[in-house]
Design a protein around this motif. Structure first.
Motif, PDB file in Angstrom:
ATOM      1  N   TYR A 152       0.858  -1.325  -0.178  1.00 25.02           N
ATOM      2  CA  TYR A 152       0.099  -0.323  -0.383  1.00 25.02           C
ATOM      3  C   TYR A 152       0.912   1.208  -0.305  1.00 25.02           C
ATOM      4  O   TYR A 152       0.754   2.196   1.080  1.00 25.02           O
ATOM      5  CB  TYR A 152      -1.296   0.177   1.315  1.00 25.02           C
ATOM      6  CG  TYR A 152      -1.570  -0.725   1.111  1.00 25.02           C
ATOM      7  CD1 TYR A 152      -2.432  -1.327  -0.131  1.00 25.02           C
ATOM      8  CD2 TYR A 152      -2.349  -1.794   2.504  1.00 25.02           C
ATOM      9  CE1 TYR A 152      -2.763  -2.545   0.017  1.00 25.02           C
ATOM     10  CE2 TYR A 152      -2.967  -2.495   2.792  1.00 25.02           C
ATOM     11  CZ  TYR A 152      -3.647  -3.264   1.685  1.00 25.02           C
ATOM     12  OH  TYR A 152      -4.299  -4.423   1.735  1.00 25.02           O
ATOM     13  N   ARG A 171       3.512  -1.136   5.620  1.00 29.02           N
ATOM     14  CA  ARG A 171       2.790  -0.757   4.599  1.00 29.02           C
ATOM     15  C   ARG A 171       2.531  -2.226   3.794  1.00 29.02           C
ATOM     16  O   ARG A 171       1.215  -2.087   2.538  1.00 29.02           O
ATOM     17  CB  ARG A 171       3.351  -0.173   3.196  1.00 29.02           C
ATOM     18  CG  ARG A 171       3.609   0.931   3.969  1.00 29.02           C
ATOM     19  CD  ARG A 171       4.966   1.452   4.464  1.00 29.02           C
ATOM     20  NE  ARG A 171       5.434   2.783   4.894  1.00 29.02           N
ATOM     21  CZ  ARG A 171       6.614   2.867   5.638  1.00 29.02           C
ATOM     22  NH1 ARG A 171       7.616   2.393   5.378  1.00 29.02           N
ATOM     23  NH2 ARG A 171       6.458   4.654   5.887  1.00 29.02           N
ATOM     24  N   THR A 182      -0.311  -5.823   8.451  1.00 22.79           N
ATOM     25  CA  THR A 182       0.297  -4.945   9.245  1.00 22.79           C
ATOM     26  C   THR A 182      -1.357  -4.048   9.104  1.00 22.79           C
ATOM     27  O   THR A 182      -2.033  -3.261  10.109  1.00 22.79           O
ATOM     28  CB  THR A 182       1.581  -3.858   8.925  1.00 22.79           C
ATOM     29  OG1 THR A 182       2.557  -4.774   9.267  1.00 22.79           O
ATOM     30  CG2 THR A 182       1.300  -2.485   9.972  1.00 22.79           C
ATOM     31  N   ILE A 183      -1.675  -3.220   8.357  1.00 21.16           N
ATOM     32  CA  ILE A 183      -2.983  -2.677   7.919  1.00 21.16           C
ATOM     33  C   ILE A 183      -4.137  -2.631   7.943  1.00 21.16           C
ATOM     34  O   ILE A 183      -4.647  -4.056   6.435  1.00 21.16           O
ATOM     35  CB  ILE A 183      -2.650  -2.029   6.884  1.00 21.16           C
ATOM     36  CG1 ILE A 183      -1.231  -0.728   6.621  1.00 21.16           C
ATOM     37  CG2 ILE A 183      -3.722  -0.866   6.245  1.00 21.16           C
ATOM     38  CD1 ILE A 183      -1.191   0.285   4.660  1.00 21.16           C
ATOM     39  N   THR A 232      -7.344   4.877  11.660  1.00 21.67           N
ATOM     40  CA  THR A 232      -7.293   5.870  10.640  1.00 21.67           C
ATOM     41  C   THR A 232      -5.933   5.519  11.964  1.00 21.67           C
ATOM     42  O   THR A 232      -5.021   6.054  11.443  1.00 21.67           O
ATOM     43  CB  THR A 232      -8.199   6.421  11.146  1.00 21.67           C
ATOM     44  OG1 THR A 232      -9.330   5.702  10.771  1.00 21.67           O
ATOM     45  CG2 THR A 232      -7.374   7.975  10.163  1.00 21.67           C
ATOM     46  N   VAL A 280      -3.486   3.393  11.850  1.00 22.70           N
ATOM     47  CA  VAL A 280      -2.227   2.940  10.213  1.00 22.70           C
ATOM     48  C   VAL A 280      -1.760   4.184  10.197  1.00 22.70           C
ATOM     49  O   VAL A 280      -1.096   4.186   8.619  1.00 22.70           O
ATOM     50  CB  VAL A 280      -3.782   3.014   9.596  1.00 22.70           C
ATOM     51  CG1 VAL A 280      -3.387   3.233   7.650  1.00 22.70           C
ATOM     52  CG2 VAL A 280      -4.887   1.753   9.890  1.00 22.70           C
ATOM     53  N   TRP A 313       2.094   4.212  11.068  1.00 21.81           N
ATOM     54  CA  TRP A 313       2.867   2.789  10.485  1.00 21.81           C
ATOM     55  C   TRP A 313       2.811   3.081   9.095  1.00 21.81           C
ATOM     56  O   TRP A 313       4.184   3.128   8.862  1.00 21.81           O
ATOM     57  CB  TRP A 313       2.225   1.812  10.842  1.00 21.81           C
ATOM     58  CG  TRP A 313       1.994   1.244  12.426  1.00 21.81           C
ATOM     59  CD1 TRP A 313       0.962   1.233  13.200  1.00 21.81           C
ATOM     60  CD2 TRP A 313       2.970   0.121  12.879  1.00 21.81           C
ATOM     61  NE1 TRP A 313       1.566   0.064  14.505  1.00 21.81           N
ATOM     62  CE2 TRP A 313       2.943   0.142  14.363  1.00 21.81           C
ATOM     63  CE3 TRP A 313       4.104   0.316  12.043  1.00 21.81           C
ATOM     64  CZ2 TRP A 313       3.921  -0.664  14.846  1.00 21.81           C
ATOM     65  CZ3 TRP A 313       4.899  -1.422  12.909  1.00 21.81           C
ATOM     66  CH2 TRP A 313       4.777  -1.551  14.600  1.00 21.81           C
ATOM     67  N   THR A 314       2.139   3.536   8.517  1.00 20.32           N
ATOM     68  CA  THR A 314       2.941   3.905   7.142  1.00 20.32           C
ATOM     69  C   THR A 314       3.226   5.285   6.331  1.00 20.32           C
ATOM     70  O   THR A 314       3.281   4.891   5.231  1.00 20.32           O
ATOM     71  CB  THR A 314       1.248   3.893   6.412  1.00 20.32           C
ATOM     72  OG1 THR A 314       0.085   4.859   6.989  1.00 20.32           O
ATOM     73  CG2 THR A 314       0.582   2.289   6.686  1.00 20.32           C
TER      74      THR A 314
END
Length: 844
Positions: free
Chosen positions: A693, A740, A744-745, A751, A754, A757-758
């Motif tokens: 992602y 990503r 993980t997501i 939100t 996410v 982390w991303t």
């Protein structure tokens, strides 16, 4: 007759000359005038100079033949320097700025027509000619998609280095460099002889570099460079022999987490050294020696046809040396389990912080304990800790033939063909058993395998092999690579327009040969693998509108298909010949348009560009906490897009002053989601596959905004002074793909989690001020009129003595259970303080 005279006149009008007002009445040199070596010739004509040219040549011819000729505007110098690269090449290099945001494979280096970039990973062996500054400065840089007289070129920069003795400037120089950079002293002697009456020219250069101490603790550098060139000129041809090389051994620096800098209070902390028996001992080293030998022939077949043939051979070795261990605690002092951030108990964290600050020696390697562990491990002293070399031995052979055909003053053709054969031998080698007697050629990561008795063997052909210093172990394989390239280029000049087009076809072959029968993959590791063939092409074309002798507008375009790099095909070539399931050639397209002003006192260069890649590939190998093993993480179908502008200008003021500026603005991002797959080292099949992602995420390693401003002063050609300031905006780090991925997501994250982390990690922007001073003066002149001079040059970067981050990466690990980003923080490379280089060159 009339057409022939017309063609001759057009050709004369294309001569690149520089006419200042004070010399406007001088005759413009004829076409066959030879320009001396290193003499700079500008392409601009001022109004008076152009009027004089027209009056002397065009008007007289019109009267003779009775017709009016179209206005002929001279073309841009093909070998003219790129203003943006000249201004920013040094100042922006602090963060390895890549023009136009292109990847490394779009920047090529040629030595005597041979593309020196490696087929394995696309890298350029810069160190092979390190230290030979006095002879390697004879280079031509072609920025972007400009045409050139040698090869197809590159979308980024193509640099052509000519080392023929006859093309080097005659000199006898002794040079001494003093600096606080990687090496601290460099002494060089260079001699380029004048061509004899019999057509012989000889050039040679030798240098020695050394460094101990300096900014980084436990720093060491030693290198010896050599160069020899012999030319023999005949009536219509020239033969050249060239030999160059650099034998270099130096320590390596490591990226560190910010937590360690806070613990030690030192921005230049390095964990890879410690004390042993009262002496400082370094663990991280690198070595390289890959000499190059070249034979070339230039043959003027006819007045309009020239053939250049080049044969290159190179053979040598490079390696990285470091610590290894078997069934023993990790000896690295910056190992995450030894740091306060690993623990969530705040009381325990404070206790560890206090302990480490009270005992700073524990943040360096404990050589004494490692030697002691080897002495006490077993009755027969089997090694638990040792040092080994990760070796790459290479042998390369290349042949290039080029035909230049000046069919007329307007039409020039180029035919070129190149064949490259490369063989790489990869293995690990025991360097130092650190007091132990032996080790075994075993794979400790395979001990948990159900068939551990077989899987643990790195080489089933020699099971339970005992290792001593100098023995190979771990992995042992070869890569056989070859490529053939053919090129056709056409350049056509009209009075107001210049056109060019070039097409290149290539055929590339890769093959792995395993020399170990690995216990994990006994049927897919030993012997030669199937060959992989890739047939690719590149096409580029361009047009330049010559507004007048000063103003030019251009547009260039390129479509290309590039073979994947050999290192991206095999998922784990160390252990097997298993390949990526989605092997594709990379597609690339680019368009650039721009404007150039070449006036006597003002230079302006504008370049806008857009490029797009698709089907790129990448393979990363790292330790995965979830699998408790080394894994091979492959990415395929990577796509990127870039859109930006580059603007540069230099204005000459009165009194010898010049102000210059350069500006880069761009957007560089992933344009869709690539596909990832995971193959553990001890598995014969993929264990995970999905989409990453990262669509819309910034491509790492390139700032969106960068600019440069400089002020220089010259006095009588003897004194040069330049002070400049540069700004590099935030740029993004190489990312951890695990953060990503779908695992993980997931639905358990809100939100904000996410995003946490991303979101990509970015380096802060930096400002830097640099200073350069040069001065040359005559020492004395002997009775025969020979002059002896001394040239002095001082360069200081980061004059404000700042500390800033030059690069870094997200660690390829993550806290899967605790979801704690601080468990594996980013690691950075730092630069602290000013760096200087003082060069003294005696010209004898």
């Amino acid at each position: 007759m009339r057409k022939g005279l017309l063609a001759s006149l057009y050709f004369c009008a294309g001569i690149h000359v520089f006419v200042r007002p004070e010399v406007k009445a001088q005759m413009i040199p004829p076409v066959n005038t030879f320009v001396k070596k290193n003499q700079w010739v500008d392409s601009s004509l001022d109004k008076e100079g152009w009027k004089y040219f027209k009056d002397q040549y065009v008007q007289d011819f019109e009267e003779e033949v009775g017709e009016t000729l179209p206005v002929v505007v001279p073309s841009l110098l093909q070998s003219g320097k790129d203003l943006f690269s000249a201004l920013t090449g040094f100042s922006f290099s602090v963060r390895r700025f890549k023009p136009k945001g292109l990847s490394n494979r779009h920047f090529l280096q040629y030595v005597q027509d041979i593309n020196i970039s490696q087929l394995s990973d696309g890298s350029i062996p810069w160190a092979s000619w390190g230290g030979l500054n006095e002879v390697t400065g004879n280079q031509q840089l072609f920025a972007g998609l400009r045409n050139n007289e040698y090869q197809f070129g590159a979308a980024g920069n193509a640099v052509f280095m000519q080392l023929n003795a006859a093309k080097l400037f005659p000199q006898t120089t002794v040079t001494h460099n003093i600096s606080n950079r990687n090496y601290h002293n460099r002494i060089a002697f260079t001699k380029v002889w004048n061509t004899t009456k019999n057509g012989w020219t000889i050039a040679h250069s030798f240098s020695y570099k050394s460094g101990k101490g300096g900014l980084y603790p436990a720093n060491f550098f030693e290198g010896v460079s050599y160069f020899l060139a012999i030319d023999k000129t005949f009536k219509n041809q020239n033969w050249s022999l060239i030999l160059l090389g650099n034998r270099q051994m130096n320590t390596r620096t490591a990226a560190v987490a910010e937590e360690l800098l806070e613990l030690t209070g030192k921005k230049l902390y390095q964990p890879g050294w410690g004390w042993y028996q009262g002496n400082l001992k370094q663990a991280n080293w690198q070595f390289q020696h890959q000499p190059i030998a070249i034979v070339s022939q230039t043959f003027q077949i006819s007045p309009i046809i020239k053939r250049v043939s080049t044969l290159m051979f190179s053979s040598g070795e490079k390696f990285n040396r470091g610590l290894d261990w078997y069934n023993a605690p990790d000896p690295r002092p910056d190992y995450y389990r030894y740091l306060p951030s690993f623990y969530k108990d705040s009381v325990l964290q404070n206790q560890i912080i206090h302990h480490l600050q009270s005992h700073p020696e524990q943040l360096q390697l404990n050589w004494e304990s490692m030697y002691q562990a080897n002495q006490q491990s077993t009755a027969d002293k089997r090694a638990r800790y040792f040092m080994d070399d990760k070796v790459e031995q290479s042998t390369k052979l290349a042949f290039n033939i080029r035909y230049q055909i000046d069919y007329s003053s307007s039409l020039k053709l180029l035919f070129q063909s190149q064949y490259k054969w490369e063989r790489y031998h990869y293995f690990k080698r025991i360097h130092d058993l650190m007091g132990a007697a032996y080790s075994f050629n075993w794979n400790q990561f395979a001990e948990d395998d159900p068939n551990a008795g077989v899987a643990i063997q790195n080489d089933l052909n020699y099971p339970d092999q005992m290792l001593h210093e100098g023995d190979r172990w771990g992995y042992n394989f070869k890569m056989h690579l070859q490529q053939w390239v053919g090129l056709l280029q056409l350049a056509y000049q009209l009075p107001k327009w210049d056109f060019f087009t070039a097409v290149e076809y290539s055929s590339t072959q890769y093959q792995r040969e395993g020399l170990y029968r690995n216990g994990l993959f006994p049927m897919r590791s030993y012997g030669p693998s199937e060959r992989d063939w890739f047939k690719n092409w590149q096409l580029k074309a361009g047009a330049t509108f010559k507004i007048n002798g000063r103003n030019y507008a251009f547009i260039h375009g390129m479509l290309a298909s590039k073979p994947p790099l050999a290192n991206d095909i095999y998922l784990s070539p160390r252990t097997s010949s298993i390949k990526n399931l989605a092997i594709e050639s990379e597609s690339f397209s680019m368009v650039e348009l721009g404007y150039i002003l070449n006036a006597p006192t003002l230079k302006v260069q504008f370049n806008g560009y857009y490029h797009r890649t698709a089907n790129s590939m990448d393979v990363m190998s790292f330790y995965h906490d979830g699998y408790r093993n080394l894994v091979n993480y492959s990415l395929s179908d990577i796509g990127t897009s870039s859109l930006g502008v580059e603007l540069s200008a230099a204005l000459e003021l009165r009194g010898g002053f010049t102000i210059s500026s350069a500006f880069s603005l761009g957007k560089f991002y992933y344009n869709h989601r690539p596909v990832y797959s995971i193959l553990p080292d001890n598995a014969a099949f993929e264990t995970e596959r999905g989409e990453l992602y990262i669509k819309g995420y910034p491509v790492p390693g390139m700032p969106t905004l960068a600019f440069y401003n400089g002020l220089s002063y010259r006095l009588n050609g003897n004194l040069f002074l330049n002070i400049s300031g540069s700004f590099l905006g935030p740029q993004f780090l190489s990312m951890n793909p695990l953060r990503r991925s779908p695992s993980t997501i997931n639905g358990n994250l809100n939100t904000s989690d996410v995003e946490r982390w991303t979101n990509p990690s970015a380096l802060p922007s930096i400002h830097s001020v640099d200073l350069a001073v040069g001065y040359s003066f005559r020492l004395f002149r002997n009775s025969k009129g020979k002059t002896y001079t001394l040239q002095c040059f001082l360069g200081i970067s980061n004059c404000l003595n700042q500390t800033f981050i030059t690069g870094g990466f997200e660690q390829l690990r993550m806290d899967l259970s605790g979801q704690d980003l601080n468990r594996f923080p980013n690691k950075y490379y730092y630069r602290q303080g000013s760096l200087y280089s003082l060069s003294l060159k005696w010209k004898l």
